[in-house]
Design a protein around this motif. Structure first.
Motif, PDB file in Angstrom:
ATOM      1  N   GLN A 256       0.834  -1.197   0.000  1.00  0.00           N
ATOM      2  CA  GLN A 256       0.000   0.000   0.000  1.00  0.00           C
ATOM      3  C   GLN A 256       0.877   1.258   0.000  1.00  0.00           C
ATOM      4  OE1 GLN A 256      -3.584  -0.181   0.204  1.00  0.00           O
ATOM      5  NE2 GLN A 256      -3.212   1.898  -0.531  1.00  0.00           N
ATOM      6  N   ILE A 257       1.913   1.193   0.852  1.00  0.00           N
ATOM      7  CA  ILE A 257       2.836   2.340   0.941  1.00  0.00           C
ATOM      8  C   ILE A 257       3.500   2.547  -0.420  1.00  0.00           C
ATOM      9  CG2 ILE A 257       5.018   3.073   2.005  1.00  0.00           C
ATOM     10  CD1 ILE A 257       4.022   1.744   4.583  1.00  0.00           C
ATOM     11  N   ALA A 258       3.947   1.436  -1.028  1.00  0.00           N
ATOM     12  CA  ALA A 258       4.606   1.527  -2.331  1.00  0.00           C
ATOM     13  C   ALA A 258       3.650   2.132  -3.357  1.00  0.00           C
ATOM     14  CB  ALA A 258       5.068   0.146  -2.763  1.00  0.00           C
ATOM     15  N   ASP A 259       2.387   1.680  -3.336  1.00  0.00           N
ATOM     16  CA  ASP A 259       1.397   2.211  -4.286  1.00  0.00           C
ATOM     17  C   ASP A 259       1.270   3.723  -4.161  1.00  0.00           C
ATOM     18  OD1 ASP A 259       0.866  -0.181  -5.346  1.00  0.00           O
ATOM     19  OD2 ASP A 259      -1.057  -0.511  -4.307  1.00  0.00           O
ATOM     20  N   ASN A 260       1.148   4.176  -2.907  1.00  0.00           N
ATOM     21  CA  ASN A 260       0.977   5.614  -2.682  1.00  0.00           C
ATOM     22  C   ASN A 260       2.170   6.399  -3.210  1.00  0.00           C
ATOM     23  OD1 ASN A 260      -1.436   5.095  -1.490  1.00  0.00           O
ATOM     24  ND2 ASN A 260      -0.646   5.190   0.626  1.00  0.00           N
ATOM     25  N   ILE A 261       3.365   5.857  -2.945  1.00  0.00           N
ATOM     26  CA  ILE A 261       4.576   6.573  -3.388  1.00  0.00           C
ATOM     27  C   ILE A 261       4.616   6.622  -4.915  1.00  0.00           C
ATOM     28  CG2 ILE A 261       7.104   6.419  -3.468  1.00  0.00           C
ATOM     29  CD1 ILE A 261       6.829   5.144  -0.625  1.00  0.00           C
ATOM     30  N   LEU A 262       4.345   5.473  -5.530  1.00  0.00           N
ATOM     31  CA  LEU A 262       4.398   5.433  -6.996  1.00  0.00           C
ATOM     32  C   LEU A 262       3.379   6.389  -7.600  1.00  0.00           C
ATOM     33  CD1 LEU A 262       4.914   1.588  -7.395  1.00  0.00           C
ATOM     34  CD2 LEU A 262       6.573   3.379  -7.923  1.00  0.00           C
ATOM     35  N   LYS A 263       2.197   6.430  -6.963  1.00  0.00           N
ATOM     36  CA  LYS A 263       1.161   7.347  -7.457  1.00  0.00           C
ATOM     37  C   LYS A 263       1.644   8.800  -7.353  1.00  0.00           C
ATOM     38  CE  LYS A 263      -2.967   4.988  -6.264  1.00  0.00           C
ATOM     39  NZ  LYS A 263      -3.823   4.835  -5.116  1.00  0.00           N
ATOM     40  N   SER A 264       2.291   9.097  -6.211  1.00  0.00           N
ATOM     41  CA  SER A 264       2.722  10.479  -5.984  1.00  0.00           C
ATOM     42  C   SER A 264       3.756  10.935  -6.998  1.00  0.00           C
ATOM     43  CB  SER A 264       3.330  10.644  -4.594  1.00  0.00           C
ATOM     44  OG  SER A 264       2.436  10.246  -3.641  1.00  0.00           O
ATOM     45  N   VAL A 265       4.653  10.025  -7.398  1.00  0.00           N
ATOM     46  CA  VAL A 265       5.709  10.504  -8.294  1.00  0.00           C
ATOM     47  C   VAL A 265       5.341  10.298  -9.772  1.00  0.00           C
ATOM     48  CG1 VAL A 265       7.607  10.226  -6.658  1.00  0.00           C
ATOM     49  CG2 VAL A 265       6.984   8.322  -8.133  1.00  0.00           C
ATOM     50  N   PHE A 266       4.228   9.614  -9.983  1.00  0.00           N
ATOM     51  CA  PHE A 266       3.871   9.253 -11.353  1.00  0.00           C
ATOM     52  C   PHE A 266       3.835  10.468 -12.286  1.00  0.00           C
ATOM     53  CE2 PHE A 266       0.784   8.089 -14.678  1.00  0.00           C
ATOM     54  CZ  PHE A 266       1.481   7.020 -15.210  1.00  0.00           C
ATOM     55  N   VAL A 267       3.166  11.534 -11.839  1.00  0.00           N
ATOM     56  CA  VAL A 267       3.018  12.729 -12.685  1.00  0.00           C
ATOM     57  C   VAL A 267       4.389  13.335 -12.968  1.00  0.00           C
ATOM     58  CG1 VAL A 267       1.885  14.961 -12.850  1.00  0.00           C
ATOM     59  CG2 VAL A 267       0.795  13.099 -11.610  1.00  0.00           C
TER      60      VAL A 267
ATOM     61  N   LEU B 176       9.216   4.714 -15.079  1.00  0.00           N
ATOM     62  CA  LEU B 176       9.035   4.438 -13.645  1.00  0.00           C
ATOM     63  C   LEU B 176       8.983   2.922 -13.457  1.00  0.00           C
ATOM     64  CD1 LEU B 176       8.454   5.398 -10.762  1.00  0.00           C
ATOM     65  CD2 LEU B 176       6.043   5.491 -11.340  1.00  0.00           C
ATOM     66  N   ASN B 177      10.002   2.374 -12.827  1.00  0.00           N
ATOM     67  CA  ASN B 177      10.053   0.927 -12.587  1.00  0.00           C
ATOM     68  C   ASN B 177       9.828   0.621 -11.127  1.00  0.00           C
ATOM     69  OD1 ASN B 177      10.774   0.725 -15.210  1.00  0.00           O
ATOM     70  ND2 ASN B 177      12.971   0.497 -14.811  1.00  0.00           N
ATOM     71  N   TRP B 178       9.283  -0.524 -10.858  1.00  0.00           N
ATOM     72  CA  TRP B 178       9.161  -0.952  -9.466  1.00  0.00           C
ATOM     73  C   TRP B 178       9.160  -2.463  -9.373  1.00  0.00           C
ATOM     74  CZ3 TRP B 178       5.183   1.208 -12.248  1.00  0.00           C
ATOM     75  CH2 TRP B 178       4.015   0.436 -12.397  1.00  0.00           C
TER      76      TRP B 178
ATOM     77  N   GLN C  62       7.528   8.968   3.988  1.00  0.00           N
ATOM     78  CA  GLN C  62       8.299  10.208   3.894  1.00  0.00           C
ATOM     79  C   GLN C  62       9.708   9.931   3.359  1.00  0.00           C
ATOM     80  OE1 GLN C  62       8.439  12.222   7.648  1.00  0.00           O
ATOM     81  NE2 GLN C  62       9.305  14.092   6.783  1.00  0.00           N
ATOM     82  N   VAL C  63      10.345   8.877   3.928  1.00  0.00           N
ATOM     83  CA  VAL C  63      11.717   8.540   3.528  1.00  0.00           C
ATOM     84  C   VAL C  63      11.744   8.142   2.058  1.00  0.00           C
ATOM     85  CG1 VAL C  63      13.589   6.874   3.853  1.00  0.00           C
ATOM     86  CG2 VAL C  63      12.408   7.818   5.849  1.00  0.00           C
ATOM     87  N   LEU C  64      10.891   7.163   1.688  1.00  0.00           N
ATOM     88  CA  LEU C  64      10.939   6.633   0.326  1.00  0.00           C
ATOM     89  C   LEU C  64      10.517   7.687  -0.703  1.00  0.00           C
ATOM     90  CD1 LEU C  64       9.599   3.066   1.024  1.00  0.00           C
ATOM     91  CD2 LEU C  64      11.899   3.686   0.334  1.00  0.00           C
ATOM     92  N   LEU C  65       9.522   8.504  -0.315  1.00  0.00           N
ATOM     93  CA  LEU C  65       9.046   9.523  -1.243  1.00  0.00           C
ATOM     94  C   LEU C  65      10.156  10.540  -1.500  1.00  0.00           C
ATOM     95  CD1 LEU C  65       6.570  10.279  -2.821  1.00  0.00           C
ATOM     96  CD2 LEU C  65       5.811  11.699  -0.928  1.00  0.00           C
ATOM     97  N   ASN C  66      10.843  10.894  -0.427  1.00  0.00           N
ATOM     98  CA  ASN C  66      11.943  11.839  -0.564  1.00  0.00           C
ATOM     99  C   ASN C  66      13.019  11.304  -1.502  1.00  0.00           C
ATOM    100  OD1 ASN C  66      13.926  13.825   0.042  1.00  0.00           O
ATOM    101  ND2 ASN C  66      12.807  14.162   1.958  1.00  0.00           N
ATOM    102  N   LEU C  67      13.359  10.011  -1.307  1.00  0.00           N
ATOM    103  CA  LEU C  67      14.388   9.411  -2.152  1.00  0.00           C
ATOM    104  C   LEU C  67      13.913   9.351  -3.609  1.00  0.00           C
ATOM    105  CD1 LEU C  67      15.598   6.489   0.169  1.00  0.00           C
ATOM    106  CD2 LEU C  67      16.712   8.685  -0.235  1.00  0.00           C
ATOM    107  N   MET C  68      12.622   9.009  -3.783  1.00  0.00           N
ATOM    108  CA  MET C  68      12.079   8.917  -5.138  1.00  0.00           C
ATOM    109  C   MET C  68      12.030  10.303  -5.788  1.00  0.00           C
ATOM    110  SD  MET C  68      11.354   5.885  -6.260  1.00  0.00           S
ATOM    111  CE  MET C  68      10.031   5.852  -7.448  1.00  0.00           C
ATOM    112  N   GLN C  69      11.610  11.301  -5.010  1.00  0.00           N
ATOM    113  CA  GLN C  69      11.527  12.655  -5.581  1.00  0.00           C
ATOM    114  C   GLN C  69      12.914  13.155  -5.977  1.00  0.00           C
ATOM    115  OE1 GLN C  69       9.407  14.497  -2.401  1.00  0.00           O
ATOM    116  NE2 GLN C  69       7.418  14.327  -3.425  1.00  0.00           N
TER     117      GLN C  69
END
Ligand code: ADP
Length: 804
Positions: A503-514, A523-525, A545-552
């Motif tokens: 679920q966390i991964a989904d949210n992060i992927l959704k956030s950076v998708f745009v 975008l790979n996962w 927060q951590v993963l999103l930051n790294l992804m961003q």
């Protein structure tokens, strides 16, 4: 007078303690053979058990330097007690008083059975040059005794010399001359005995001296280091100076052990250091005591003692030995006063309950006794026991070190409290600032999104979009700063709850998708299948927060290629799951030398280049700290122009699926509209602009809503009673009565239906921190300002459906 009484007690205790340190001179002179009229009879002495001091009436030939072959009977002779200084010894050639020269002679009768090579004589130093003959042989020469100041050379030394006997009677001849010191004459006794016994005794004393010196130097350097680390407490510096200076006095006076290490040490230099250290030690002890007890130690008295000691030290450097050696008598008198005064000050410190004062008092008392004993010995009133003296020193320095360590720890504690206090002030300041910035930001975001809803033309739409993005970026920066300060001050707690990593991964992927799409990146996962259904105990917000930051970051610093999020299970047991998280990109990479520092706050690889990318340099510092809080380390592998890989491994406890909450996402916009269609909502906020914007946003979304206003908590409670709204949106920070108190008051209303009105908190503060207090005050949900219409609607619907 109780103070006087206590001082008397102290003096009595001091006297009792002093006794073992010294033994009065007369006691030592019983039942031991003594020199009488130039002869000492040692024929019945058992040298196995005894060392004999050659004290008593030696034959003295003033103003003569006679060698053993001379016809002694033809010279003026008097009997003189040895050891003793020259004080007014009259002779036909004049009065021998400190400066001059003389010959001493003694006949020693030895037992017939003494082995011919076992005996030795221990020869001490004399003021200030000495030659010793046994029969015709010159066995020791310290300096060069002669008949004038120009030709005499002063010298220090103490030495044991073996005697090779040819008869059972020997003649000792001493030539002594002094032209360089205030004192003249042989002031220490010669000692005769078995070589082994003398040697062992000397070695014991030397070992003790070196041991003490070593301890003092180490202690001194330790405290010096401590001072330079902290640079705060002068007391520690002064104590280190006392230790270091005193270490010289232990080996550079009395037995001159220093000559064992530096046999060629010049007499003049040694004498200068000996006097300088004496004066400086008192100078530093005064400084030390005054710094330790600034309120007790009188400034004037301190200045007097320090000025006096410093003048003596300067005098030592500027005047010849014949003059500065005269400084010692007045100085010792002043020192006696100093000792008494210092002990009194330490006593006051103890009475005033200063930290570590009792130990200080005891140790200073011991040092006072030592000085007293030394002074008494200097004036030949008493003899010192070197062993007890050493123990005295050890007690003083050990206790004083304890006191200082205690003081140091005490100051560290105080500094820590101060640091915590200022960190609290910083965090309070940031909280207020963020609140103050978020409130108007709320208006900016709210108004621009309202304007977006009014179908603007293409140009205005673009401007409005930019405005929205800028305002949101500003919000991220504020959130970052606030987050960092929270984490740094240890206030950000980790709140574990069952959640799905998928679920966390989904949210992060959704956030950076745009973002990824905008930059035409891939975008790979790869999320381990086991994470689809296995709940774990995790702080989902922090991990996101951590993963999103790294992804961003990955997206931000990549221009072509891909960014990839991976979650792999690397270890699994019945109760635990170890997951390796990694974020990879094919971006610009990070240079080797910057790999460590980018995890520090406000650090970027190259701030000029980074301006193009934006950011505060806080993201990685926050990631690192959030992970560190959970005992996890963040790793980085990066190659310039090829890409970067950030990864970490974290273990989680497995959890079972939580009882599901009814979630708004199940409901369509139409269903929400239908449900809330004619809802009556009370909006309590002290900021009229916020009220206006929120009202407009709500009405734009659901036109049938009826909205009431309240400018503070008290008004809100009254409005609930008067209009019975279906829901309250309550700002937390309001004048007159804040949102928390108002919620409590509503929950206490007599009418049970009114008391159960759903309340949603609106806050410009930190949700994570305020959530619990809001829930405890009876509120049902919380939304952070600035919010979007979707956020507020989602919160409302969750509260409403959960209530059903
Ligand atoms: P910022 O807000 O500046 O991105 P961070 O702490 O997240 O702050 O990152 C610090 C710096 O580390 C960035 O400014 C950038 O120079 C570098 N950095 C972080 N992630 C990457 C990445 N994936 N690729 C290249 N450089 C990166």
């Amino acid at each position: 007078m109780p103070v006087l009484q206590k001082l008397t007690h102290l003096a009595c205790i001091a006297g009792i303690l002093l006794l073992p340190l010294i033994s009065l001179a007369e006691d030592r002179e019983q039942q031991v053979p003594r020199v009488q009229k130039g002869v000492i009879d040692l024929r019945s002495v058992d040298f196995e058990n005894q060392l004999i001091e050659l004290t008593g009436e030696w034959a003295l030939y003033p103003y003569e330097l006679l060698t053993p072959g001379a016809n002694f009977d033809t010279y003026y002779r008097t009997w003189h007690h040895l050891p003793a200084l020259w004080k007014g010894i009259s002779s036909p050639k004049g009065i021998l008083n400190a400066h001059g020269y003389a010959t001493y002679r003694l006949k020693v009768l030895l037992p017939a059975n003494v082995p011919y090579d076992k005996l030795a004589i221990d020869i001490p130093d004399a003021y200030t040059s000495l030659k010793v003959f046994v029969d015709d042989e010159l066995i020791a020469e310290f300096g060069k005794p002669d008949t004038s100041a120009a030709t005499t050379q002063p010298g220090y030394r103490t030495q044991a010399r073996r005697l090779l006997l040819t008869a059972d009677t020997i003649w000792l001849t001493l030539q002594v001359a002094n032209f360089h010191h205030r004192r003249g004459g042989p002031y220490k006794p010669l000692v005769i005995g078995y070589n082994d016994v003398i040697k062992i005794k000397k070695e014991h004393k030397r070992a003790l001296d070196l041991f003490l010196t070593g301890c003092l130097i180490m202690g001194g350097l330790f405290f010096l280091g401590l001072y330079f680390w902290s640079r705060k407490d002068k007391v520690i510096l002064y104590f280190s100076m006392i230790c270091i200076i005193y270490s010289y006095r232990i080996i550079g006076t009395v037995d001159y052990t220093i000559l064992y290490i530096f046999p060629k040490l010049d007499w003049f230099i040694a004498l200068h250091i000996e006097y300088l250290t004496l004066f400086l030690i008192v100078y530093f002890i005064t400084l030390f005591s005054r710094a330790l007890y600034p309120q007790e130690y009188s400034r004037k008295v301190a200045h007097f003692f320090m000025g006096f000691s410093l003048s003596c030290a300067i005098g030592t450097l500027l005047t010849p030995t014949t003059i500065f050696t005269h400084l010692v008598n007045p100085f010792l008198v002043a020192m006696l006063f100093n000792i008494v005064y210092t002990i009194y000050i330490y006593y006051l410190g103890y009475r005033h309950k200063r930290p570590g004062a009792l130990l200080s008092l005891i140790s200073t008392g011991v040092l006072g006794l030592i000085f007293l004993a030394i002074i008494l010995a200097y004036f030949a009133i008493a003899h010192l026991s070197p062993f007890l003296l050493s123990i005295g020193y050890i007690i003083f320095f050990f206790m004083q070190s304890l006191v200082l360590s205690y003081r140091f720890a005490y100051q560290l504690k105080a500094a820590r409290t101060e640091a915590l206090r200022s960190s609290q002030a910083k965090s309070d300041f940031l909280n207020t600032m963020s609140h103050e910035i978020r409130t108007p930001l709320n208006s900016v975001i709210g108004i621009s999104s309202l304007m977006q809803q009014q179908e603007p033309d293409a140009d205005s739409k673009e401007l409005l979009d930019t405005l929205q993005i800028s305002a949101r970026n500003l919000l991220f920066v504020i959130n970052d700063i606030l987050d960092f300060s929270k984490i740094e001050s240890g206030k950000a707690s980790i709140q574990l709850q069952p959640a799905l990593l998928q679920q966390i991964a989904d949210n992060i992927l959704k956030s950076v998708f745009v973002l990824v799409k905008e930059k035409s990146l891939e975008l790979n996962w790869r999320i381990d299948e086991r994470l689809n259904a296995q709940y774990v105990m995790i702080d989902p917000e922090r991990t996101t927060q951590v993963l999103l930051n790294l992804m961003q970051n990955a997206v931000k610093f990549t221009h072509a290629g891909y960014v990839r999020l991976k979650m792999e299970v690397v270890d699994e047991s019945s109760s635990k799951l170890k997951v390796r998280f990694s974020v990879a990109d094919t971006g610009i990479g990070i240079p080797e030398e910057k790999k460590k520092i980018i995890f520090d706050h406000f650090t970027q690889v190259d701030s000029s280049i980074n301006r193009g990318y934006g950011g505060t340099g806080l993201g990685l510092a926050i990631c690192k700290q959030i992970l560190a809080q959970q005992g996890v380390k963040l790793y980085l592998h990066s190659v310039m122009n090829e890409g970067s890989l950030f990864w970490f491994e974290q273990s989680f406890t497995k959890a079972s699926k939580p009882v599901e909450e009814v979630h708004s996402s199940r409901h369509t916009q139409a269903a929400i509209r239908a449900k809330l269609g004619t809802y009556r909502i009370l909006l309590a906020d002290d900021n009229p602009i916020n009220i206006k914007i929120t009202e407009k946003l709500l009405l734009n979304a659901i036109p049938g809503l009826r909205i009431y206003h309240a400018a503070h908590g008290k008004a809100a409670v009254e409005m609930v009673e008067a209009h019975a709204p279906d829901l309250v949106l309550m700002d937390v920070n309001m004048p007159v009565m804040n949102g928390l108190d108002a919620s409590r008051a509503i929950r206490q209303l007599k009418d049970r239906k009114l008391a159960g009105t759903p309340i949603i908190a609106l806050t410009a503060g930190n949700i994570r921190e305020e959530k619990e207090t809001c829930i405890a005050a009876g509120m049902n949900g919380i939304v952070a300002k600035p919010f979007t219409i979707d956020e507020i609607l989602e919160s409302i619907i969750t509260v409403v459906y959960n209530k059903v």
